[in-house]
Design a protein around this motif. Structure first.
Motif, PDB file in Angstrom:
ATOM      1  N   PHE A   1       0.833  -1.204   0.000  1.00  0.00           N
ATOM      2  CA  PHE A   1       0.000   0.000   0.000  1.00  0.00           C
ATOM      3  C   PHE A   1       0.868   1.255   0.000  1.00  0.00           C
ATOM      4  O   PHE A   1       0.608   2.205  -0.751  1.00  0.00           O
ATOM      5  N   ALA A   2       1.900   1.266   0.849  1.00  0.00           N
ATOM      6  CA  ALA A   2       2.761   2.450   0.917  1.00  0.00           C
ATOM      7  C   ALA A   2       3.570   2.629  -0.362  1.00  0.00           C
ATOM      8  O   ALA A   2       3.863   3.771  -0.758  1.00  0.00           O
ATOM      9  N   ALA A   3       3.947   1.541  -1.020  1.00  0.00           N
ATOM     10  CA  ALA A   3       4.804   1.644  -2.201  1.00  0.00           C
ATOM     11  C   ALA A   3       4.027   1.873  -3.482  1.00  0.00           C
ATOM     12  O   ALA A   3       4.623   2.191  -4.519  1.00  0.00           O
ATOM     13  N   THR A   4       2.698   1.703  -3.462  1.00  0.00           N
ATOM     14  CA  THR A   4       1.887   1.854  -4.673  1.00  0.00           C
ATOM     15  C   THR A   4       1.392   3.285  -4.807  1.00  0.00           C
ATOM     16  O   THR A   4       0.637   3.774  -3.948  1.00  0.00           O
ATOM     17  N   PRO A   5       1.826   3.987  -5.853  1.00  0.00           N
ATOM     18  CA  PRO A   5       1.363   5.375  -6.017  1.00  0.00           C
ATOM     19  C   PRO A   5      -0.109   5.425  -6.452  1.00  0.00           C
ATOM     20  O   PRO A   5      -0.606   4.525  -7.136  1.00  0.00           O
ATOM     21  N   ASP A   6      -0.781   6.466  -6.027  1.00  0.00           N
ATOM     22  CA  ASP A   6      -2.186   6.681  -6.413  1.00  0.00           C
ATOM     23  C   ASP A   6      -2.210   7.544  -7.665  1.00  0.00           C
ATOM     24  O   ASP A   6      -1.795   8.706  -7.649  1.00  0.00           O
ATOM     25  N   ALA A   7      -2.671   6.974  -8.767  1.00  0.00           N
ATOM     26  CA  ALA A   7      -2.648   7.701 -10.038  1.00  0.00           C
ATOM     27  C   ALA A   7      -3.528   8.946 -10.009  1.00  0.00           C
ATOM     28  O   ALA A   7      -3.226   9.949 -10.659  1.00  0.00           O
ATOM     29  N   LYS A   8      -4.603   8.882  -9.227  1.00  0.00           N
ATOM     30  CA  LYS A   8      -5.521  10.020  -9.181  1.00  0.00           C
ATOM     31  C   LYS A   8      -5.054  11.080  -8.196  1.00  0.00           C
ATOM     32  O   LYS A   8      -5.332  12.274  -8.379  1.00  0.00           O
ATOM     33  N   ASN A   9      -4.417  10.681  -7.135  1.00  0.00           N
ATOM     34  CA  ASN A   9      -3.965  11.623  -6.099  1.00  0.00           C
ATOM     35  C   ASN A   9      -2.490  11.327  -5.768  1.00  0.00           C
ATOM     36  O   ASN A   9      -2.169  10.838  -4.680  1.00  0.00           O
ATOM     37  N   ALA A  10      -1.608  11.579  -6.748  1.00  0.00           N
ATOM     38  CA  ALA A  10      -0.191  11.254  -6.589  1.00  0.00           C
ATOM     39  C   ALA A  10       0.437  12.020  -5.434  1.00  0.00           C
ATOM     40  O   ALA A  10       1.257  11.474  -4.687  1.00  0.00           O
ATOM     41  N   SER A  11       0.066  13.276  -5.261  1.00  0.00           N
ATOM     42  CA  SER A  11       0.672  14.063  -4.188  1.00  0.00           C
ATOM     43  C   SER A  11       0.298  13.507  -2.816  1.00  0.00           C
ATOM     44  O   SER A  11       1.111  13.523  -1.883  1.00  0.00           O
ATOM     45  N   VAL A  12      -0.936  12.994  -2.692  1.00  0.00           N
ATOM     46  CA  VAL A  12      -1.374  12.435  -1.414  1.00  0.00           C
ATOM     47  C   VAL A  12      -0.596  11.169  -1.086  1.00  0.00           C
ATOM     48  O   VAL A  12      -0.123  10.974   0.039  1.00  0.00           O
ATOM     49  N   SER A  13      -0.454  10.287  -2.066  1.00  0.00           N
ATOM     50  CA  SER A  13       0.278   9.034  -1.825  1.00  0.00           C
ATOM     51  C   SER A  13       1.758   9.300  -1.570  1.00  0.00           C
ATOM     52  O   SER A  13       2.376   8.639  -0.723  1.00  0.00           O
ATOM     53  N   ASP A  14       2.341  10.269  -2.257  1.00  0.00           N
ATOM     54  CA  ASP A  14       3.747  10.591  -2.041  1.00  0.00           C
ATOM     55  C   ASP A  14       3.975  11.158  -0.640  1.00  0.00           C
ATOM     56  O   ASP A  14       4.962  10.807   0.038  1.00  0.00           O
ATOM     57  N   SER A  15       3.071  12.029  -0.214  1.00  0.00           N
ATOM     58  CA  SER A  15       3.200  12.594   1.140  1.00  0.00           C
ATOM     59  C   SER A  15       3.051  11.507   2.196  1.00  0.00           C
ATOM     60  O   SER A  15       3.766  11.493   3.204  1.00  0.00           O
ATOM     61  N   PHE A  16       2.114  10.596   1.965  1.00  0.00           N
ATOM     62  CA  PHE A  16       1.916   9.506   2.918  1.00  0.00           C
ATOM     63  C   PHE A  16       3.163   8.615   2.992  1.00  0.00           C
ATOM     64  O   PHE A  16       3.597   8.219   4.088  1.00  0.00           O
ATOM     65  N   LEU A  17       3.762   8.302   1.840  1.00  0.00           N
ATOM     66  CA  LEU A  17       4.968   7.458   1.816  1.00  0.00           C
ATOM     67  C   LEU A  17       6.089   8.111   2.606  1.00  0.00           C
ATOM     68  O   LEU A  17       6.781   7.436   3.405  1.00  0.00           O
ATOM     69  N   ALA A  18       6.299   9.417   2.407  1.00  0.00           N
ATOM     70  CA  ALA A  18       7.373  10.113   3.121  1.00  0.00           C
ATOM     71  C   ALA A  18       7.121  10.089   4.633  1.00  0.00           C
ATOM     72  O   ALA A  18       8.039   9.821   5.434  1.00  0.00           O
ATOM     73  N   ALA A  19       5.884  10.354   5.029  1.00  0.00           N
ATOM     74  CA  ALA A  19       5.570  10.351   6.459  1.00  0.00           C
ATOM     75  C   ALA A  19       5.695   8.948   7.050  1.00  0.00           C
ATOM     76  O   ALA A  19       6.189   8.772   8.176  1.00  0.00           O
ATOM     77  N   PHE A  20       5.256   7.942   6.300  1.00  0.00           N
ATOM     78  CA  PHE A  20       5.307   6.575   6.797  1.00  0.00           C
ATOM     79  C   PHE A  20       6.752   6.097   6.940  1.00  0.00           C
ATOM     80  O   PHE A  20       7.121   5.412   7.916  1.00  0.00           O
ATOM     81  N   LEU A  21       7.631   6.451   5.999  1.00  0.00           N
ATOM     82  CA  LEU A  21       9.033   6.074   6.095  1.00  0.00           C
ATOM     83  C   LEU A  21       9.688   6.715   7.309  1.00  0.00           C
ATOM     84  O   LEU A  21      10.489   6.061   8.010  1.00  0.00           O
ATOM     85  N   ARG A  22       9.371   7.972   7.573  1.00  0.00           N
ATOM     86  CA  ARG A  22       9.952   8.624   8.753  1.00  0.00           C
ATOM     87  C   ARG A  22       9.445   7.961  10.040  1.00  0.00           C
ATOM     88  O   ARG A  22      10.192   7.809  11.011  1.00  0.00           O
ATOM     89  N   PHE A  23       8.201   7.542  10.032  1.00  0.00           N
ATOM     90  CA  PHE A  23       7.642   6.821  11.179  1.00  0.00           C
ATOM     91  C   PHE A  23       8.392   5.486  11.386  1.00  0.00           C
ATOM     92  O   PHE A  23       8.734   5.113  12.519  1.00  0.00           O
ATOM     93  N   LEU A  24       8.657   4.796  10.290  1.00  0.00           N
ATOM     94  CA  LEU A  24       9.355   3.519  10.377  1.00  0.00           C
ATOM     95  C   LEU A  24      10.817   3.696  10.800  1.00  0.00           C
ATOM     96  O   LEU A  24      11.369   2.859  11.516  1.00  0.00           O
ATOM     97  N   LEU A  25      11.437   4.801  10.379  1.00  0.00           N
ATOM     98  CA  LEU A  25      12.829   5.043  10.767  1.00  0.00           C
ATOM     99  C   LEU A  25      12.953   5.257  12.267  1.00  0.00           C
ATOM    100  O   LEU A  25      13.951   4.843  12.880  1.00  0.00           O
ATOM    101  N   VAL A  26      11.961   5.886  12.852  1.00  0.00           N
ATOM    102  CA  VAL A  26      11.980   6.059  14.309  1.00  0.00           C
ATOM    103  C   VAL A  26      11.891   4.708  14.999  1.00  0.00           C
ATOM    104  O   VAL A  26      12.622   4.414  15.954  1.00  0.00           O
ATOM    105  N   ALA A  27      10.998   3.853  14.502  1.00  0.00           N
ATOM    106  CA  ALA A  27      10.857   2.519  15.098  1.00  0.00           C
ATOM    107  C   ALA A  27      12.104   1.670  14.866  1.00  0.00           C
ATOM    108  O   ALA A  27      12.465   0.837  15.704  1.00  0.00           O
TER     109      ALA A  27
END
Length: 982
Positions: A80-106
């Protein structure tokens, strides 16, 4: 009010996300549909979605068990995090960046469960991201730096995911340090699954090929198999190394051999060589690596991948010069057909009826094909060989291959035998090849020892000669007839050194291939005449090369004598003492061979010395072995022969009772010093020989086992299957061997003469000779050795390196073999006090700890006053007499803690798969809590059990392999799919 509303909305969103995750974890088949549902939730509430998603996913970071539900959830979240949303690319990209930072903390958390899940999800995301994913360089830099740190994590599965994540960036020019990191980590990695993942991550290049090929010797079968998968899929045939096939086809594992054969047949032979074995052999440099070429052809022929086509037949019927690869091909094909025909004939003779008829028919087919391949007549065969001989040195290899074909021809016919005999004599009479240097001096080409200048050529000539002259005594008669002509100028002293060497080379061929002098009696040259008219004069020749070859022949001649002759042995002794290094090498080898064959006492008598008896004198101290610093190459053979000779004497010591057992430790000490000396580190032949010696010598006796077990495992303590010669470990091993060798004046127990009491325990005698030794003698007994071992092990109490652990464990294996005399009560009490410290030094060796407990029980049984403790002064007195500096804790318990250690509390799990539990606490990830486990409850699974578990799991054909828990020390991680593995 607004805050409560937002909280309620987030709670409802979390419930929706939870429902999607629950449905996704039930089956992989629902993932595509559920990805759309989750993407719709993200688009409907882009601001609140990340917070709700991360909170919903948080319980997964507390779950250490790798259940199927958890693994599906991880994969779903990563996709889910790695699959871009063709209709809302900016939303999926922002989510991926935030999710990766969350995972880096863990991933940087102190709790290993959180690190494990974070690295797992990051790995899945990175491997699933498309190449055009819009991720900022800043985030990638943070991910890479985090994964570099996790590559050194103490938990193997975390290291595995970190390596898998880094593999995506290993080819980037900007991240060249990642490749260096992986190459540095590979030889030091202790976990097989992590090593396998590193190998799969390495890109094909000159920088990685050596590291990957080195892993063909890995201790893990799965790692070796992965190596051949990589070689087949990533490395082209042009970069082929013959060592790959040499190791793979000879591997002890059937699955690894199968993988190597698959690489050989399906990839290199079919893809690059269009199925032509001769074309494949051209890549192998068969002139240099003949044995590898033979192994390849044998494997291809047995598997049916190389078949003789009709167009190939009768290619030897006309005189046509062959290249090296073609000659090797035909020789191996003919040998295969002959062996196959003989095997089928044997099968036919051993069976009856239709089965026998089938075998006989198959044997006939193989024989018919062999006859069509070989030259039609012996004359044609000889003409073919002569054509290659006349073609010059470039066809030397092909000529030898054709000579070996002669062993398959039929010389039973008188005419054929006459033609073959004439050719054999011609081969024996061919002078040694030579060149003329700038000063006009002749220089022999080849070794100057064997017929034709090389051992392989001499073997081929002797095989053909014995095939042609198969009758008893006929071979000797023909060779002696040739020698009669060659020796004449030597007797008349008109021969130059080339003629002397040629004559001696033919003599050496005769002496090597005859079984007794009786086949030489009554022939043109008698054995005594050969000795006095040729060998002894040649040993005194002014030319050193003549002396060298003559010394070798004297050794061969002595092996055929019933007893070594006085003149022969004395001449060898003179050559050893007074000759230069090349002659001393031959003389020392000859003397060792004679001593091993006839016995040292016979050589003593012939020499007029009594060297063996001097070893019985305790005052005799052998001189240290000195190695010249001038030129290692000149001393290579001398030192190798000395090391090999003394090693053989020790290995076969039971055959030579004249050599006292008390001298064995002295000889062993010299071999150890020779092996570990910095001056001999370049003597590869010597080190290889002694490595084999060290592997076999420990099994001979308790004494020798104790000495060598204390040395060899520590020296070769390896991490990840690559032997590491660690300098400080070498010093430790030599130090340990020295104090043991000082103790070993005689074998500890030649035979067990103890008696068994009514309880089944064994009482050992007070001493080997049955006498009771006084107290002051315990330093030279097993009690002193045991206490010294404890002191040595105590030095490694806090050491964590694999080599140090291996060394300490090896010392403890000696300890449990030793016995204490009842009269040594103080030593018994001290050892009871010290065994606790020994057990604490090897917590991972469960079986060994049990052995130590049994030893403690034996000591308690022979302790006359088990409730009375040893005073500090008495303990220090014993340690002082042994010259040891060791602190003794007299307040602690003498009981060894139970093993395994107490388990950490955890709830019962219903329907849990049956599994042999050997450890818990810190070696498990609790599914219910992220609080760090109490370090006082740590224990470790035994390596043997964990390796067995890992290997059994590697064989399971599952896309996602799941284990119940995560081991910190040694449990392998099964995270890659079959596509990733090969």
């Amino acid at each position: 009010m607004a805050i409560n509303t937002e909280h309620e909305e987030e709670k409802r969103l979390m419930q929706k996300i939870a429902r999607v995750l629950d449905e996704a974890r039930a089956s992989n088949a629902t993932h595509i549909r559920k990805l759309k549902d989750l993407s719709a939730l993200r688009s409907s509430s882009p601001v609140r979605f990340f917070s709700a998603f991360s909170k919903t996913l948080t319980p997964l970071f507390n779950l250490g068990r790798r259940t199927a539900f958890a693994e599906r959830t991880v994969r779903f979240a990563a996709v889910f995090a790695a699959t871009p949303d063709a209709k809302n690319a900016s939303v999926s990209d922002s989510f991926l960046a935030a999710f990766l930072r969350f995972l880096l903390v863990a991933a940087a958390a102190a709790n290993k469960t959180a690190r494990f899940r974070a690295c797992q999800i990051i790995s899945e995301i990175i491997m699933g991201l498309p190449d055009d994913a819009d991720v900022s360089d800043e985030i990638w830099d943070e991910v890479i730096e985090c994964m570099k740190l996790r590559e050194a994590d103490k938990v193997p599965v975390i290291r595995t995911f970190a390596v898998r994540s880094l593999s995506r960036f290993v080819n980037d020019s900007e991240n060249g340090d990642i490749l260096d990191l992986l190459l540095d980590a590979l030889p030091l990695e202790q976990n097989a699954e992590v090593r396998k993942t590193i190998i799969l991550a390495l890109p094909p290049s000159n920088a990685t090929s050596v590291a990957i090929i080195n892993c063909t010797l890995d201790v893990s079968e799965s790692v070796r198999k992965a190596v051949y998968c990589i070689l087949a899929s990533k490395f082209p045939l042009q970069s082929l190394r013959t060592i790959i096939l040499h190791r793979g086809l000879a591997d002890r594992s059937a699955t690894v051999k199968k993988e190597c054969l698959k690489l050989l047949k399906d990839d290199w032979l079919v893809r690059y060589c269009n199925g032509d074995p001769i074309e494949l052999l051209k890549y192998l440099d068969v002139e240099t690596y003949e044995s590898v070429g033979e192994s390849v052809m044998e494997a291809l022929l047995k598997s049916g991948a190389a078949k003789v086509q009709d167009s190939h037949r009768n290619c030897t019927s006309s005189i046509q010069l062959m290249e090296a690869e073609v000659a090797l091909y035909w020789r191996t094909v003919c040998r295969h057909l002959q062996t196959e025909a003989q095997a089928k004939c044997s099968d036919a003779a051993a069976t009856m009826g239709t089965e026998a008829a089938v075998y006989a028919s198959e044997a006939t087919d193989s024989n018919d094909l062999l006859e069509r391949i070989l030259p039609a007549t012996v004359s044609e065969y000889i003409d073919l060989v002569k054509a290659h001989l006349l073609a010059g040195p470039n066809y030397r290899f092909a000529s030898r291959q054709l000579l070996l074909l002669g062993a398959m021809l039929d010389f039973s016919d008188v005419t054929n035998r006459k033609i073959g005999s004439s050719f054999v004599q011609e081969l024996l009479q061919r002078p040694l090849e030579h060149e003329v240097d700038e000063h006009g001096n002749k220089v022999v080409i080849g070794d100057g020892i064997n017929v034709g200048g090389e051992r392989d050529w001499a073997d081929a000539v002797s095989q053909l000669a014995r095939r042609v002259h198969a009758a008893s005594g006929e071979f000797e008669e023909v060779v002696l007839g040739v020698l009669q002509e060659l020796v004449r100028p030597c007797r008349e002293r008109t021969a130059d050194f080339m003629q002397w060497m040629h004559c001696l080379a033919v003599t050496g061929l005769l002496l090597e291939n005859t079984k007794s002098f009786r086949w030489m009696q009554g022939k043109s040259i008698e054995p005594d005449e050969l000795l006095h008219s040729l060998l002894l004069p040649a040993a005194k020749h002014v030319h050193f090369d003549v002396q060298r070859v003559a010394t070798r022949c004297l050794g061969l001649f002595g092996l055929l004598q019933r007893k070594p002759g006085d003149e022969l042995v004395k001449q060898l002794r003179i050559s050893l003492v007074k000759g230069p290094s090349q002659i001393s090498t031959m003389a020392s080898k000859a003397l060792f061979d004679l001593a091993l064959w006839h016995g040292p006492q016979e050589v003593d008598k012939a020499m007029g010395q009594s060297l063996s008896s001097q070893l019985r004198d305790p005052a005799t101290v052998p001189c240290p072995i000195e190695v010249s610093h001038a030129n290692a190459d000149e001393n290579e053979a001398v030192q190798a022969v000395l090391g090999e000779g003394f090693a053989k004497i020790l290995l076969l010591s039971e055959n030579y009772p004249i050599i006292p057992a008390s001298s064995h430790p002295l000889l062993l000490a010299k071999i150890i010093e020779l092996y570990f000396s910095d001056d001999t580190k370049e003597l590869q032949r010597l080190r290889q020989c002694l490595s084999v010696f060290f592997e076999h010598y420990p099994s001979l006796s308790i004494t020798h086992k104790a000495i060598m077990r204390s040395i060899w495992p520590g020296i070769n303590g390896n991490a990840g299957g690559s032997p590491l010669m660690i300098s400080n470990m070498r010093k430790r091993a030599v130090q340990a061997s020295r104090f043991m060798l000082q103790m070993m004046q005689a074998p500890l127990y030649a035979k067990e003469t103890g008696t068994t009491d009514e309880n089944g325990s064994k009482d050992f005698p007070e001493a080997v000779d049955g006498s009771v030794h006084p107290l002051h003698d315990f330093e030279n007994g097993e009690e002193g050795l045991a206490i010294r071992i404890v002191a040595e092990v105590a030095n490694f109490h806090d050491k964590k390196k694999a080599a140090e652990k291996s060394y300490a464990a090896a010392l403890c294996r000696i300890l449990v073999l030793l016995h204490f005399r009842v009269s040594e009560q103080k030593a018994i009490k001290l050892m009871r006090r010290l065994l606790n410290r020994v057990a604490d030094s090897i917590p991972a060796e469960k079986e060994l700890v049990k052995e130590l407990k049994r030893m403690a029980e034996r000591l308690k049984a022979v302790d006359e006053h088990p409730d009375q403790d040893l005073s500090l002064d008495e303990a220090n007195d014993i340690l002082g007499r042994l010259e040891l500096d060791l602190n003794v804790d007299l307040d602690g318990s003498t009981e060894i803690p139970p093993t395994p250690a107490p388990r950490s509390s955890r709830p019962n799990r219903p329907k849990r798969r049956a599994r042999h539990e050997e450890s818990s606490s810190d070696d498990e990830i609790s599914p219910t809590s992220v609080v760090p486990i109490n370090p006082g409850l740590r224990s470790t699974r035994s390596q043997r059990a964990s390796k067995t578990t890992a290997l059994s799991k590697m064989t399971a054909n599952r896309a996602v392999k799941i284990s119940d828990d995560i081991d910190e020390e040694d449990k392998s991680s099964e995270v890659t799919s079959e596509e990733d593995s090969c």
